[in-house]
Motif scaffolding. Structure first.
Motif, PDB file in Angstrom:
ATOM      1  N   ILE A   5       0.881  -1.159   0.000  1.00 22.97           N
ATOM      2  CA  ILE A   5       0.000   0.000   0.000  1.00 22.97           C
ATOM      3  C   ILE A   5       0.924   1.217   0.000  1.00 22.97           C
ATOM      4  CG2 ILE A   5      -1.813   1.240   1.238  1.00 22.97           C
ATOM      5  CD1 ILE A   5      -2.370  -1.527   2.678  1.00 22.97           C
ATOM      6  N   ILE A   6       0.866   1.979  -1.061  1.00 23.24           N
ATOM      7  CA  ILE A   6       1.775   3.112  -1.244  1.00 23.24           C
ATOM      8  C   ILE A   6       1.007   4.407  -0.979  1.00 23.24           C
ATOM      9  CG2 ILE A   6       3.226   4.327  -2.917  1.00 23.24           C
ATOM     10  CD1 ILE A   6       3.308   1.541  -4.445  1.00 23.24           C
ATOM     11  N   VAL A   7       1.491   5.182  -0.028  1.00 29.75           N
ATOM     12  CA  VAL A   7       0.883   6.469   0.295  1.00 29.75           C
ATOM     13  C   VAL A   7       1.589   7.538  -0.515  1.00 29.75           C
ATOM     14  CG1 VAL A   7       0.435   8.160   2.110  1.00 29.75           C
ATOM     15  CG2 VAL A   7       0.298   5.705   2.623  1.00 29.75           C
ATOM     16  N   LYS A   8       0.828   8.241  -1.340  1.00 28.58           N
ATOM     17  CA  LYS A   8       1.392   9.318  -2.154  1.00 28.58           C
ATOM     18  C   LYS A   8       1.706  10.517  -1.267  1.00 28.58           C
ATOM     19  CE  LYS A   8       0.901   7.120  -6.050  1.00 28.58           C
ATOM     20  NZ  LYS A   8       1.258   7.451  -7.390  1.00 28.58           N
ATOM     21  N   ALA A   9       2.745  11.236  -1.618  1.00 25.87           N
ATOM     22  CA  ALA A   9       3.175  12.408  -0.860  1.00 25.87           C
ATOM     23  C   ALA A   9       2.212  13.574  -1.048  1.00 25.87           C
ATOM     24  CB  ALA A   9       4.586  12.816  -1.293  1.00 25.87           C
ATOM     25  N   SER A  10       2.297  14.510  -0.141  1.00 22.57           N
ATOM     26  CA  SER A  10       1.559  15.770  -0.235  1.00 22.57           C
ATOM     27  C   SER A  10       2.572  16.905  -0.093  1.00 22.57           C
ATOM     28  CB  SER A  10       0.517  15.870   0.884  1.00 22.57           C
ATOM     29  OG  SER A  10       1.173  15.984   2.142  1.00 22.57           O
ATOM     30  N   LYS A  11       2.126  18.124  -0.341  1.00 20.22           N
ATOM     31  CA  LYS A  11       3.017  19.273  -0.132  1.00 20.22           C
ATOM     32  C   LYS A  11       3.484  19.325   1.312  1.00 20.22           C
ATOM     33  CE  LYS A  11       1.288  22.022  -3.929  1.00 20.22           C
ATOM     34  NZ  LYS A  11       0.603  23.206  -4.394  1.00 20.22           N
ATOM     35  N   THR A  72       5.331  16.321  -6.605  1.00 17.46           N
ATOM     36  CA  THR A  72       4.868  15.731  -5.357  1.00 17.46           C
ATOM     37  C   THR A  72       3.936  14.552  -5.597  1.00 17.46           C
ATOM     38  OG1 THR A  72       5.071  17.852  -4.244  1.00 17.46           O
ATOM     39  CG2 THR A  72       3.689  16.213  -3.182  1.00 17.46           C
ATOM     40  N   LYS A  73       3.029  14.662  -6.581  1.00 16.87           N
ATOM     41  CA  LYS A  73       2.056  13.596  -6.815  1.00 16.87           C
ATOM     42  C   LYS A  73       2.716  12.293  -7.254  1.00 16.87           C
ATOM     43  CE  LYS A  73       1.133  15.002 -11.530  1.00 16.87           C
ATOM     44  NZ  LYS A  73       0.205  15.509 -12.480  1.00 16.87           N
ATOM     45  N   GLU A  74       3.965  12.349  -7.669  1.00 18.23           N
ATOM     46  CA  GLU A  74       4.687  11.151  -8.091  1.00 18.23           C
ATOM     47  C   GLU A  74       5.539  10.562  -6.964  1.00 18.23           C
ATOM     48  OE1 GLU A  74       4.194   9.768 -11.029  1.00 18.23           O
ATOM     49  OE2 GLU A  74       2.815  11.374 -11.561  1.00 18.23           O
ATOM     50  N   LEU A  75       5.595  11.225  -5.833  1.00 19.39           N
ATOM     51  CA  LEU A  75       6.461  10.794  -4.740  1.00 19.39           C
ATOM     52  C   LEU A  75       5.701   9.950  -3.729  1.00 19.39           C
ATOM     53  CD1 LEU A  75       8.372  14.143  -4.182  1.00 19.39           C
ATOM     54  CD2 LEU A  75       9.144  12.121  -5.427  1.00 19.39           C
ATOM     55  N   PRO A  98      -6.886   4.593   6.599  1.00 12.55           N
ATOM     56  CA  PRO A  98      -7.271   5.971   6.931  1.00 12.55           C
ATOM     57  C   PRO A  98      -6.808   6.949   5.847  1.00 12.55           C
ATOM     58  CG  PRO A  98      -6.118   4.918   8.760  1.00 12.55           C
ATOM     59  CD  PRO A  98      -5.969   4.008   7.577  1.00 12.55           C
ATOM     60  N   ALA A  99      -7.564   8.036   5.676  1.00 13.86           N
ATOM     61  CA  ALA A  99      -7.147   9.086   4.739  1.00 13.86           C
ATOM     62  C   ALA A  99      -5.746   9.531   5.160  1.00 13.86           C
ATOM     63  CB  ALA A  99      -8.119  10.256   4.768  1.00 13.86           C
ATOM     64  N   PRO A 100      -4.733   9.330   4.313  1.00 12.32           N
ATOM     65  CA  PRO A 100      -3.348   9.459   4.758  1.00 12.32           C
ATOM     66  C   PRO A 100      -2.892  10.859   5.168  1.00 12.32           C
ATOM     67  CG  PRO A 100      -3.449   8.976   2.412  1.00 12.32           C
ATOM     68  CD  PRO A 100      -4.836   8.878   2.943  1.00 12.32           C
ATOM     69  N   HIS A 101      -3.593  11.893   4.748  1.00 10.69           N
ATOM     70  CA  HIS A 101      -3.185  13.252   5.120  1.00 10.69           C
ATOM     71  C   HIS A 101      -4.295  13.969   5.873  1.00 10.69           C
ATOM     72  CE1 HIS A 101       0.336  12.522   2.721  1.00 10.69           C
ATOM     73  NE2 HIS A 101      -0.399  12.304   1.662  1.00 10.69           N
ATOM     74  N   GLY A 102      -5.230  13.192   6.420  1.00 10.00           N
ATOM     75  CA  GLY A 102      -6.365  13.755   7.135  1.00 10.00           C
ATOM     76  C   GLY A 102      -7.611  13.742   6.262  1.00 10.00           C
ATOM     77  N   GLY A 103      -8.755  13.693   6.899  1.00 11.22           N
ATOM     78  CA  GLY A 103     -10.012  13.553   6.190  1.00 11.22           C
ATOM     79  C   GLY A 103     -10.374  14.696   5.268  1.00 11.22           C
ATOM     80  N   ALA A 107      -6.140  13.068  -1.143  1.00 15.19           N
ATOM     81  CA  ALA A 107      -4.987  12.173  -1.067  1.00 15.19           C
ATOM     82  C   ALA A 107      -5.268  10.932  -1.902  1.00 15.19           C
ATOM     83  CB  ALA A 107      -4.706  11.782   0.376  1.00 15.19           C
ATOM     84  N   GLU A 108      -4.241  10.139  -2.077  1.00 20.11           N
ATOM     85  CA  GLU A 108      -4.376   8.918  -2.855  1.00 20.11           C
ATOM     86  C   GLU A 108      -3.413   7.881  -2.317  1.00 20.11           C
ATOM     87  OE1 GLU A 108      -2.979   8.146  -7.292  1.00 20.11           O
ATOM     88  OE2 GLU A 108      -4.824   9.322  -7.236  1.00 20.11           O
ATOM     89  N   ILE A 109      -3.887   6.625  -2.286  1.00 20.75           N
ATOM     90  CA  ILE A 109      -2.975   5.516  -2.037  1.00 20.75           C
ATOM     91  C   ILE A 109      -3.005   4.642  -3.285  1.00 20.75           C
ATOM     92  CG2 ILE A 109      -3.243   5.569   0.469  1.00 20.75           C
ATOM     93  CD1 ILE A 109      -4.996   3.043   0.231  1.00 20.75           C
TER      94      ILE A 109
END
Length: 140
Positions: A5-11, A72-75, A98-103, A107-109
């Motif tokens: 399960i890969i959590v995509k990065a955010s700013k 960022t969306k590729e990280l 869980p929503a990885p960066h808060g509800g 975000a995307e996994i």
């Protein structure tokens, strides 16, 4: 079957901002459920790309490229590895992630099945991986 399960990065994750306690608690609860079910193999967050590097291979040469990286969306900000009996079971577990960066943050996994050594044509190289324990499912 193992899945990552890969959590995509955010700013925010790329800026090195640590998750709030509420998010950490949700992730801890989820991972505890995975562990109790016996399907958790590993999981962790990753430092921002500014602390990392890439190796580019081109024309037989290797070049080191220091972070940070722009898209960022590729990280990747983190990952969880699970071992389950089926794709459907993996899907059920990931629907509960869980929503990885808060509800309130988009975000995307991404979920990818991992190769097993049995998936490859067997030979000396595969036996070498097997001998050092890479690619083997735990408990086999």
């Amino acid at each position: 079957m193992r899945f990552m399960i890969i959590v995509k990065a955010s700013k925010q994750s790329e800026a090195g901002e640590m998750p709030e306690e509420k998010m950490l608690a949700a992730m801890a609860d989820y991972h505890e459920q995975l562990a109790k079910a016996g399907v958790l193999l590993d999981g962790s967050g990753l430092q921002p790309s500014s602390k990392g590097w890439r190796i580019r291979y081109s024309a037989g040469r290797r070049t080191v490229i220091d972070g940070p990286f722009a898209e960022t969306k590729e990280l990747i900000a983190g990952y969880t590895i699970i071992q389950v009996r089926s794709r459907d079971e993996a899907l059920e577990w990931t629907r509960r992630f869980p929503a990885p960066h808060g509800g309130d943050v988009d975000a995307e996994i991404e979920v990818r099945q991992m190769f097993e050594l049995e998936d490859f044509t067997q030979g000396e190289a595969i036996e070498q991986f097997r001998a050092i324990g890479i690619g083997e499912q735990p408990g086999r």
